[in-house]
Design an enzyme around this catalytic site. Structure first.
Site, mmCIF file in Angstrom:
data_model
loop_
_atom_site.group_PDB
_atom_site.id
_atom_site.type_symbol
_atom_site.label_atom_id
_atom_site.label_comp_id
_atom_site.label_asym_id
_atom_site.label_seq_id
_atom_site.Cartn_x
_atom_site.Cartn_y
_atom_site.Cartn_z
ATOM 1 N N ALA A 1 1.373 -1.203 11.238
ATOM 2 C CA ALA A 1 0.546 -2.497 10.608
ATOM 3 C C ALA A 1 0.168 -2.144 9.417
ATOM 4 O O ALA A 1 -0.333 -1.071 9.193
ATOM 5 C CB ALA A 1 -0.062 -2.827 11.682
ATOM 6 N N MET A 2 -0.286 -3.256 8.811
ATOM 7 C CA MET A 2 -0.890 -3.215 7.302
ATOM 8 C C MET A 2 -1.919 -4.168 7.151
ATOM 9 O O MET A 2 -1.372 -5.411 7.416
ATOM 10 C CB MET A 2 0.359 -3.176 6.255
ATOM 11 C CG MET A 2 -0.398 -3.452 4.845
ATOM 12 S SD MET A 2 -1.268 -1.754 4.259
ATOM 13 C CE MET A 2 -2.247 -2.705 2.988
ATOM 14 N N GLU A 3 -3.048 -3.837 6.637
ATOM 15 C CA GLU A 3 -4.093 -4.681 6.725
ATOM 16 C C GLU A 3 -4.366 -5.819 5.814
ATOM 17 O O GLU A 3 -5.444 -6.261 5.022
ATOM 18 C CB GLU A 3 -5.483 -3.972 6.617
ATOM 19 C CG GLU A 3 -5.718 -3.122 5.345
ATOM 20 C CD GLU A 3 -4.894 -1.765 5.235
ATOM 21 O OE1 GLU A 3 -5.471 -1.060 4.303
ATOM 22 O OE2 GLU A 3 -4.176 -1.498 5.904
ATOM 23 N N ASN A 4 -3.019 -6.542 4.866
ATOM 24 C CA ASN A 4 -3.280 -7.309 4.090
ATOM 25 C C ASN A 4 -4.388 -8.244 4.359
ATOM 26 O O ASN A 4 -4.356 -8.933 5.492
ATOM 27 C CB ASN A 4 -1.930 -7.924 3.715
ATOM 28 C CG ASN A 4 -0.715 -7.199 3.845
ATOM 29 O OD1 ASN A 4 -0.460 -6.288 2.891
ATOM 30 N ND2 ASN A 4 -0.033 -7.032 4.962
ATOM 31 N N HIS B 1 -10.212 -3.356 8.947
ATOM 32 C CA HIS B 1 -10.148 -3.117 7.531
ATOM 33 C C HIS B 1 -10.192 -4.457 6.425
ATOM 34 O O HIS B 1 -10.521 -4.428 5.175
ATOM 35 C CB HIS B 1 -8.534 -2.870 7.260
ATOM 36 C CG HIS B 1 -7.950 -1.520 7.254
ATOM 37 N ND1 HIS B 1 -8.734 -0.482 6.717
ATOM 38 C CD2 HIS B 1 -6.794 -0.949 8.163
ATOM 39 C CE1 HIS B 1 -8.067 0.694 6.880
ATOM 40 N NE2 HIS B 1 -7.142 0.617 7.828
ATOM 41 N N HIS C 1 -7.851 -2.167 14.645
ATOM 42 C CA HIS C 1 -7.980 -1.181 13.377
ATOM 43 C C HIS C 1 -7.579 -2.118 12.360
ATOM 44 O O HIS C 1 -8.330 -2.063 11.291
ATOM 45 C CB HIS C 1 -6.689 -0.272 13.417
ATOM 46 C CG HIS C 1 -6.524 0.614 12.238
ATOM 47 N ND1 HIS C 1 -6.942 2.055 12.516
ATOM 48 C CD2 HIS C 1 -5.977 0.544 10.998
ATOM 49 C CE1 HIS C 1 -6.650 2.719 11.352
ATOM 50 N NE2 HIS C 1 -6.094 1.658 10.476
ATOM 51 N N GLU C 2 -6.583 -3.015 12.122
ATOM 52 C CA GLU C 2 -6.362 -3.724 11.158
ATOM 53 C C GLU C 2 -7.350 -4.849 10.526
ATOM 54 O O GLU C 2 -7.537 -5.245 9.505
ATOM 55 C CB GLU C 2 -4.847 -4.532 10.801
ATOM 56 C CG GLU C 2 -3.790 -3.725 11.641
ATOM 57 C CD GLU C 2 -3.728 -2.492 10.413
ATOM 58 O OE1 GLU C 2 -3.997 -2.522 9.201
ATOM 59 O OE2 GLU C 2 -3.088 -1.295 10.651
ATOM 60 N N GLU D 1 0.849 -1.209 -0.043
ATOM 61 C CA GLU D 1 -0.105 0.171 -0.084
ATOM 62 C C GLU D 1 0.822 1.271 -0.079
ATOM 63 O O GLU D 1 1.820 1.276 0.958
ATOM 64 C CB GLU D 1 -0.886 -0.093 1.243
ATOM 65 C CG GLU D 1 -1.982 1.136 1.048
ATOM 66 C CD GLU D 1 -3.055 0.993 2.165
ATOM 67 O OE1 GLU D 1 -3.876 1.808 2.188
ATOM 68 O OE2 GLU D 1 -2.795 0.519 3.458
ATOM 69 N N GLU E 1 -9.363 4.257 6.160
ATOM 70 C CA GLU E 1 -8.502 4.803 7.634
ATOM 71 C C GLU E 1 -9.547 5.345 8.468
ATOM 72 O O GLU E 1 -9.335 5.047 9.699
ATOM 73 C CB GLU E 1 -7.343 5.670 6.984
ATOM 74 C CG GLU E 1 -6.383 4.952 6.161
ATOM 75 C CD GLU E 1 -5.823 3.594 6.580
ATOM 76 O OE1 GLU E 1 -6.134 3.259 7.713
ATOM 77 O OE2 GLU E 1 -5.193 2.839 5.874
#
Length: 894
Positions: free
Chosen positions: A304-307, A343, A339-340, A168, A362
């Site tokens: 962190a990232m929501e893959n 998503h 949060h993630e 992202e 977001e």
């Protein structure tokens, strides 16, 4: 994606910055295509439906080879196909009809600046379905963009290397030649060659594993649902995994070997959160598994990232190391997971059509994380933190250079800069206000309808408003447009109340709150207002429209406007109205105490009411007030002290010392009451307050606090239990802040010898948290070596910038090439501007201008503009308002 959050001792205020780079001029898709009129950098002559990807990474050499076969629908005759590719070298490209037949080879032209590859065929390609096969090689980076590596010390002290992806918003193109835009959803089938003894993790579970002749294995993952390219994920390393079943889904955590026990809290949290989300969204989580994968190190702008099905989280936001973990860490780990996981629905299942509507991802995920944390852990009382979220947004939204929540994005570099306080914190705050306006049940019904109507598709903001309005039967769209399609903050001026028949009516006038544009013509908003009498639970509501309104509330007495603090606006009382509230301050609900402190501080510094009013509230706060109220006060006093510190850099410290004496006099008795040792069953908010009081008293130069921290740290040499885990980071932070050269060297040696990646990263960051200017320069120089690790260097420089922004900025400009090696490529347009943001030196404005002119495209200067506005505001406020504080101190401080 979750913003980077560190402990209070080393907190950074940088926003998230995902991966984007320069791109070609945007075009609009023709009406009637799958993507509608979505902005794009690609020709609309082909649509991908499925990717089959085979990868062979070589972690040791930092390279990989790949083969991608993409099923595409060619929609109109063309001799060329253009897709996104960055830092990829193509060996062969062939196009074959999906129905069978001879393949056609293509010539390849790569445009590095536009990050595209164009394939040209000898004859035009007729409309229809094809398989586009591409053999290529690429680079494994050292920062969190594309396919990248993270190095860390293993249990034996030897260097270990793991691989991860971060796509992202526009870096899938670094690993896969692809239509790398969110509206181009497709399914993905991934296989990867894995070294012996290593684990590979992707969005879907492994479907099969086969041994290769050289001892390696090929792992083939299940095919994903239809999704955007930026959600694809791969991790590869010496990992361990633990999992549990929840509502038919396997929920797991993946860590480096030996760290799995530290992920137990996160795994428990994920199970509880998934149950709640399955219910709230009305659509069950659709994938067979949901992993959370930990990585050592950090990024400058995200934690962190929501893959989809495989969240990536840096270790500091996922693992609880008992030797250093605090209550604040526990809360952040929970909220990051919330949060993630939000998503997985808002962003993954339903995705914004283009980056204009990034806030749909977001802002909503930020609101859900707050809601879920408050629901599942009411004992943490995190609801009181929603005012801080609003203040984060308003700091940016009240100066020149702000932007609407929904903003037109033309290039991926502009998309990069959209990951900021407006998108996250204002988005969250507006959602909170709208939910309060329509009611919790109506809001949830609208969200459920939105999910069901748009699953596996792409949307714009109005798709959400349509469903909320239908469920609520209220004019949500008009209000939402006011707060999301234009920038700025409403100012509600509260007139004097008139009481009659046991009810109070208060006139309200809507203006605009701005810190740096006093003569600006105010914008207009329709503002939902909730009010009540101080000490009463009965409320009155109204919608202020056309600039004027009134609200009637049951009872007579001091009126609180924005009761419950769900509204996104500033509240300005008359002198008499404020005085009434100040007199009754001790009896007001904690959330409104915090809101009144925040508003009076901001309005005072802006010159709309006496700057010293907030100190009257500080004086009126009883010792037994909610710990969150005292945390807010400690933060306000620390912020004012920092303004005096800026003035003191000119050489005269008299005013700073006088203010510090007042602040210490207010906070030290509270610290004595809270104590250094946790009491059995104490509230979590008390643990957080203890940590903050130690940090703030250290900032204020309180000799007692500094001496006690040093004593406890020294005792660690003979007693490893001398400082309990929840205070260890804080104590080390105080020691580092006030270190002399000998102590700094001692701390440096401890960082070098630390084997835990989590603790090691923290120790290097603390080396940069020193008040000593010469030691701060040593930290900057250390950051440019390989010793701390390439992902920690930028954090160290940012830490120095919190105390010495001008020095850190000058240093970064002087070593720009090395800085760029240590900053996420997607974040380079933002990083230096954020280093400078805390400056109070007029010369910094020209420095930023020169830097931007030499290094940034005119369309990529949003953060520079925000930094300039913040610097000019700080200079103006310090000159105009600190004398008011001085006068109050002379009259009231003992």
């Amino acid at each position: 994606m979750h913003r980077s959050l560190l402990s209070a001792a080393v907190a950074l205020t940088l926003a998230t910055a995902p991966a984007v780079h320069a791109s070609a001029a945007p075009t609009r898709a023709p009406a009637g295509t799958a993507a509608g009129d979505t902005t794009t950098q690609l020709p609309r002559n082909a649509v991908p439906t499925h990717y089959r990807i085979s990868l062979t990474p070589d972690a040791a050499t930092g390279t990989f080879s790949g083969r991608a076969v993409v099923t595409i629908n060619v929609t109109k005759p063309s001799s060329t196909l253009t897709l996104n590719a960055a830092d990829l070298t193509f060996a062969q490209v062939t196009l074959t009809p999906a129905a069978g037949g001879a393949g056609r080879d293509a010539t390849v032209a790569v445009d590095a600046a536009a990050q595209t590859a164009t394939f040209t065929f000898a004859q035009p390609v007729a409309p229809g379905m094809y398989h586009l096969a591409m053999d290529y090689t690429g680079v494994i980076g050292t920062q969190a963009v594309g396919l990248f590596s993270l190095d860390y010390p293993g249990a034996d002290g030897k260097k270990q290397r793991a691989l991860y992806t971060q796509f992202e918003n526009s870096d899938a193109r670094r690993m896969i030649p692809s239509w790398d835009e969110p509206a181009y959803k497709a399914s993905f089938a991934l296989d990867v060659v894995v070294p012996a003894g290593q684990m590979a993790v992707s969005n879907m579970p492994a479907a099969r594993t086969e041994a290769l002749p050289d001892g390696r294995r090929r792992v083939t993952f299940g095919t994903t649902p239809k999704m955007s390219t930026y959600l694809l994920f791969l991790a590869l390393g010496d990992f361990e995994r633990a999992a549990a079943k929840v509502d038919g889904t396997e929920v797991g955590v993946v860590t480096r070997r030996g760290a799995l026990p530290q992920a137990r809290f996160a795994l428990d949290a994920q199970q509880a959160i998934l149950r709640e989300y399955n219910d709230y969204f009305g659509v069950r989580y659709p994938l067979p598994k949901l992993d959370n994968v930990a990585g050592a190190g950090r990024s400058q702008f995200f934690s962190a990232m929501e893959n989809w099905g495989a969240i990536f989280t840096f270790e500091y936001a996922l693992l609880l190391d008992p030797t250093i973990a605090t209550q604040h860490d526990r809360e952040e780990i929970f909220s990051t997971a919330a949060h993630e996981m939000a998503h997985q629905w808002f962003g993954d299942l339903v995705t914004m059509r283009w980056w204009d509507d990034l806030w749909l991802n977001e802002g909503f995920a930020s609101w859900m994380e707050s809601r879920m944390t408050a629901r599942l852990h009411p004992e943490w009382n995190t609801r009181l933190g929603t005012v801080a979220t609003r203040e984060t947004a308003m700091r940016r939204d009240s100066v020149a250079g702000t932007h609407p929540v929904v903003q037109h994005v033309e290039t991926v570099e502009q998309a990069n800069q959209a990951f900021d306080e407006i998108t996250y914190s204002k988005g969250e705050s507006v959602i909170r206000m709208l939910e309060a306006y329509v009611g919790e049940n109506a809001w949830k019904s609208g969200v459920r309808a939105y999910m069901k109507a748009n699953a596996y598709g792409n949307t714009v903001s109005d798709d959400l408003w349509k469903q909320i309005e239908k469920a609520a039967g209220k004019p949500v769209t008009a209000i939402a447009h006011d707060f999301t399609l234009q920038p700025g903050i409403p100012l509600i001026k509260v007139g004097d109340a008139a009481c009659s028949n046991a009810a109070s009516t208060v006139p309200l006038t809507q203006a605009e709150f701005t810190r740096d544009r006093a003569g600006k013509a105010p914008l207009a908003w329709r503002v939902p207002v909730i009010a009540q009498i101080a000490g009463s639970a009965k409320q009155g509501t109204t919608l202020v429209a056309g600039g004027q309104g009134a609200v009637t509330v049951p009872g007579c007495g001091a009126v609180i406007v924005n009761a419950g603090q769900t509204g996104y606006y500033r509240t300005l009382y008359t002198s008499a109205g404020f005085a009434q509230l100040a007199q009754q301050f001790a009896g007001i609900a904690p959330i409104d105490q915090i809101g009144l402190l925040a508003d009076s501080s901001a309005l005072g510094l802006a010159g709309l009411q006496p700057a010293s009013d907030v100190l009257d509230l500080v004086q009126a706060t009883p010792a037994g007030a909610d710990p969150a109220v005292w945390s807010r006060i400690a933060g306000l006093l620390d912020g004012l002290h920092e303004r005096y510190r800026e003035e003191a850099r000119g050489g005269d410290t008299t005013r700073q010392r006088r203010f510090a004496a007042f602040a210490i006099g207010r906070l030290a008795p509270l610290m004595a009451q809270v104590g250094w040792t946790a009491r059995p069953d104490e509230a979590s908010a008390v643990a957080n307050l203890r940590e903050q009081l130690i940090v703030v008293l250290s900032d204020l130069g309180d000799a007692t606090t500094i001496a006690e921290a040093r004593r406890r740290y020294a005792a660690l040499t003979t007693d490893p239990q001398a400082v309990p885990g929840p205070l260890r980071k804080t104590v080390m932070g105080v020691v580092a802040q006030h270190a002399d050269a000998a102590m700094w060297d001692q701390l440096h040696a401890a960082a070098r010898n630390e084997t835990s990646p989590l603790v090691r990263d923290q120790r290097y960051t603390l080396l940069a948290a020193t008040d000593d200017r010469a030691l701060a320069m040593r930290a900057l120089e250390l950051a440019l070596t390989d010793e701390p690790g390439l992902t920690i260097s930028a954090t160290m420089i940012s830490e120095v910038a919190m105390r010495y922004p001008d020095m850190a900025f000058d240093f970064a400009v002087a070593h720009l090439a090395k800085i760029n090696e240590r900053v996420d490529a997607s974040s380079r347009s933002r990083y230096l501007a954020r280093l400078a943001m805390a400056s109070a030196d007029p010369a910094m404005v020209n420095k930023l201008g020169a830097y931007a002119e030499a290094n940034l495209a005119p369309t990529s200067r949003g953060d520079v503009e925000a930094a300039v506005a913040a610097i000019q505001d700080r200079i103006r406020v310090n000159a105009a308002r600190l004398p008011e504080i001085d006068a109050w101190l002379a009259k009231n401080a003992r």
